[in-house]
Design an enzyme around this catalytic site. Structure first.
Site, PDB file in Angstrom:
ATOM      1  N   ASN A  46     -12.840  -6.861   7.459  1.00  0.00           N
ATOM      2  CA  ASN A  46     -12.087  -6.851   6.460  1.00  0.00           C
ATOM      3  C   ASN A  46     -10.217  -6.541   7.243  1.00  0.00           C
ATOM      4  O   ASN A  46      -9.757  -4.830   6.852  1.00  0.00           O
ATOM      5  CB  ASN A  46     -12.009  -6.009   5.377  1.00  0.00           C
ATOM      6  CG  ASN A  46     -12.673  -5.912   4.248  1.00  0.00           C
ATOM      7  OD1 ASN A  46     -12.169  -7.341   4.083  1.00  0.00           O
ATOM      8  ND2 ASN A  46     -13.358  -5.529   3.754  1.00  0.00           N
TER       9      ASN A  46
ATOM     10  N   TYR B 259       0.804  -1.361  -0.043  1.00  0.00           N
ATOM     11  CA  TYR B 259      -0.124  -0.289   0.150  1.00  0.00           C
ATOM     12  C   TYR B 259       0.643   1.732   0.309  1.00  0.00           C
ATOM     13  O   TYR B 259       1.772   1.330   0.775  1.00  0.00           O
ATOM     14  CB  TYR B 259      -0.953  -0.095   1.037  1.00  0.00           C
ATOM     15  CG  TYR B 259      -1.490  -0.988   1.219  1.00  0.00           C
ATOM     16  CD1 TYR B 259      -3.060  -1.559   0.003  1.00  0.00           C
ATOM     17  CD2 TYR B 259      -2.003  -2.131   1.900  1.00  0.00           C
ATOM     18  CE1 TYR B 259      -3.657  -1.899   0.325  1.00  0.00           C
ATOM     19  CE2 TYR B 259      -2.648  -3.081   2.454  1.00  0.00           C
ATOM     20  CZ  TYR B 259      -3.624  -3.017   1.340  1.00  0.00           C
ATOM     21  OH  TYR B 259      -4.796  -3.781   1.582  1.00  0.00           O
ATOM     22  N   TYR B 260       0.192   2.216  -0.763  1.00  0.00           N
ATOM     23  CA  TYR B 260       0.690   3.488  -0.622  1.00  0.00           C
ATOM     24  C   TYR B 260      -0.076   4.436  -0.471  1.00  0.00           C
ATOM     25  O   TYR B 260      -0.914   5.059  -1.419  1.00  0.00           O
ATOM     26  CB  TYR B 260       1.734   4.178  -1.819  1.00  0.00           C
ATOM     27  CG  TYR B 260       3.097   2.886  -2.172  1.00  0.00           C
ATOM     28  CD1 TYR B 260       3.941   3.204  -1.357  1.00  0.00           C
ATOM     29  CD2 TYR B 260       2.304   1.853  -2.572  1.00  0.00           C
ATOM     30  CE1 TYR B 260       4.976   1.842  -1.919  1.00  0.00           C
ATOM     31  CE2 TYR B 260       4.249   0.899  -2.872  1.00  0.00           C
ATOM     32  CZ  TYR B 260       4.894   1.295  -2.174  1.00  0.00           C
ATOM     33  OH  TYR B 260       5.487   0.207  -2.356  1.00  0.00           O
TER      34      TYR B 260
ATOM     35  N   ALA C  40     -13.005 -12.277  -3.291  1.00  0.00           N
ATOM     36  CA  ALA C  40     -13.633 -12.394  -3.324  1.00  0.00           C
ATOM     37  C   ALA C  40     -14.727 -12.168  -2.191  1.00  0.00           C
ATOM     38  O   ALA C  40     -16.542 -12.724  -1.732  1.00  0.00           O
ATOM     39  CB  ALA C  40     -13.384 -13.689  -3.094  1.00  0.00           C
ATOM     40  N   GLY C  41     -14.128 -11.890  -0.989  1.00  0.00           N
ATOM     41  CA  GLY C  41     -14.988 -11.081   0.436  1.00  0.00           C
ATOM     42  C   GLY C  41     -15.972 -10.086  -0.496  1.00  0.00           C
ATOM     43  O   GLY C  41     -16.694 -10.376   0.260  1.00  0.00           O
ATOM     44  N   ASP C  42     -15.938  -9.628  -0.777  1.00  0.00           N
ATOM     45  CA  ASP C  42     -16.673  -7.958  -1.469  1.00  0.00           C
ATOM     46  C   ASP C  42     -17.412  -8.483  -2.165  1.00  0.00           C
ATOM     47  O   ASP C  42     -18.658  -8.581  -2.075  1.00  0.00           O
ATOM     48  CB  ASP C  42     -15.491  -7.636  -1.958  1.00  0.00           C
ATOM     49  CG  ASP C  42     -14.007  -6.570  -1.970  1.00  0.00           C
ATOM     50  OD1 ASP C  42     -14.321  -6.515   0.187  1.00  0.00           O
ATOM     51  OD2 ASP C  42     -13.256  -6.470  -2.052  1.00  0.00           O
TER      52      ASP C  42
END
Length: 342
Positions: A183, A121-122, A275-277
């Site tokens: 999440n 992440y940025y 996939a969770g979303d």
């Protein structure tokens, strides 16, 4: 000076309808190698978009719901690309602010080359990390039936954390229910920070979705029942046990508890990101239209299985629900059952 307000927002949709669902949270530009190689070996990259809440929004739009995504992006080409991508997917983007004071967040996604997919992440100081309670005053929360967010948003900044709590505290006044997908992202905060904060926020929601693996890391849970013991009063709790099953705990107004477990589908996994979303969207879509517990979980599994077959965060093309934002039509149950089996 940060540019906020609807007169400065860019939108690719023209609808004036009140959205049924409002999703809010950060979406970033996503750089992915064009071939399945480690990042340090890649020679070329594609620029896509990725964000848990916007993924859910795009799935819900594909299922036929009136859905908006509220957030902030930078006044940069990546921000424009995100807004265009969401708008082209049928999501209402009128409530996405743009600012010249902070950039759109970015992340690199390394394909699964044998040890799982990895993300870098940025996003520190990103436009979305500047979101605050005052921004929600301009969002169409009053009048929405559902509001969706995740445990990623409170990790972005103190103001984002306060915003999530504000929405959870006031949703009932606005006539909305709130779904909260845990999440947990260890790349943006520690377990020591996340565990108590996410549990406190989850206890304020209508629906909580959590992976059993997340619950194990955060709270030491071993079974779905352990998670329920931590969140006993939620109207709806969904615990997903990876490729095994998903369990819904539903508590009626009179306190009656119903527990439903549906096995996951057996599929070839191309990549698990997103996939969770997809599961969350399939489940929420069915909950919005008053489908049964089993069907809610089935539809969650169905969309998750579809997402697992792609390297994209959002995989379009699974098709629309026959009737979105309306209660189930009993006369068409046989068609819906066929869709579930197919």
């Amino acid at each position: 000076m940060a540019h906020r307000g609807r007169d400065l927002m860019t939108a690719t949709t023209t609808t004036t309808d009140q959205p049924t669902v409002v999703c809010f949270g950060e979406t970033m530009g996503m750089f992915t190698p064009t071939s399945s190689v480690p990042l340090d070996s890649a020679q070329a990259f594609t620029l896509g978009t990725g964000g848990a809440e916007s993924n859910v929004a795009m799935h819900l739009a594909e299922l036929g719901h009136q859905v908006a995504w509220a957030s902030a992006v930078g006044a940069d080409p990546v921000g424009t690309k995100i807004i265009d991508a969401l708008g082209n997917a049928g999501v209402d983007t009128r409530w996405v602010g743009r600012t010249t004071d902070a950039p759109t967040g970015l992340y690199l996604k390394e394909p699964d080359t044998g040890s799982g997919a990895h993300v870098f992440y940025y996003r520190n100081g990103s436009a979305a990390s500047t979101l605050k309670i005052a921004d929600a005053a301009g969002w169409p929360l009053a009048g929405a039936r559902w509001i969706h967010t995740t445990g990623i948003t409170p990790a972005l900044s103190a103001t984002c954390s306060a915003l999530v709590e504000h929405v959870l505290d006031h949703a009932a006044e606005w006539g909305a229910s709130v779904s909260f997908d845990i999440n947990f992202r260890p790349g943006i905060w520690t377990v020591q920070e996340a565990a108590p904060r996410l549990l406190a926020l989850a206890r304020k929601a209508t629906v909580v979705l959590v992976g059993l693996d997340e619950a194990a890391v955060l709270w030491g849970c071993v079974t779905a029942a352990d998670v329920r013991a931590l969140l006993p009063d939620l109207p709806y709790l969904v615990v997903k046990d990876s490729s095994i099953d998903a369990t819904e705990f539903m508590r009626a107004v009179d306190g009656t508890e119903t527990v439903t477990t549906v096995p996951a589908r057996k599929v070839v996994v191309v990549e698990p990101v997103g996939a969770g979303d997809a599961f969350a969207a399939g489940y929420l879509s069915s909950l919005i239209v008053d489908a049964s517990s089993a069907e809610r979980l089935e539809r969650g599994h169905s969309r998750a299985a579809w997402a697992l077959g792609s390297r994209e965060d959002f995989r379009p093309g699974l098709g629309q629900r026959m009737s979105a934002d309306e209660p189930t039509d009993p006369a068409r149950e046989h068609e819906r059952a066929f869709e579930l089996r197919s």
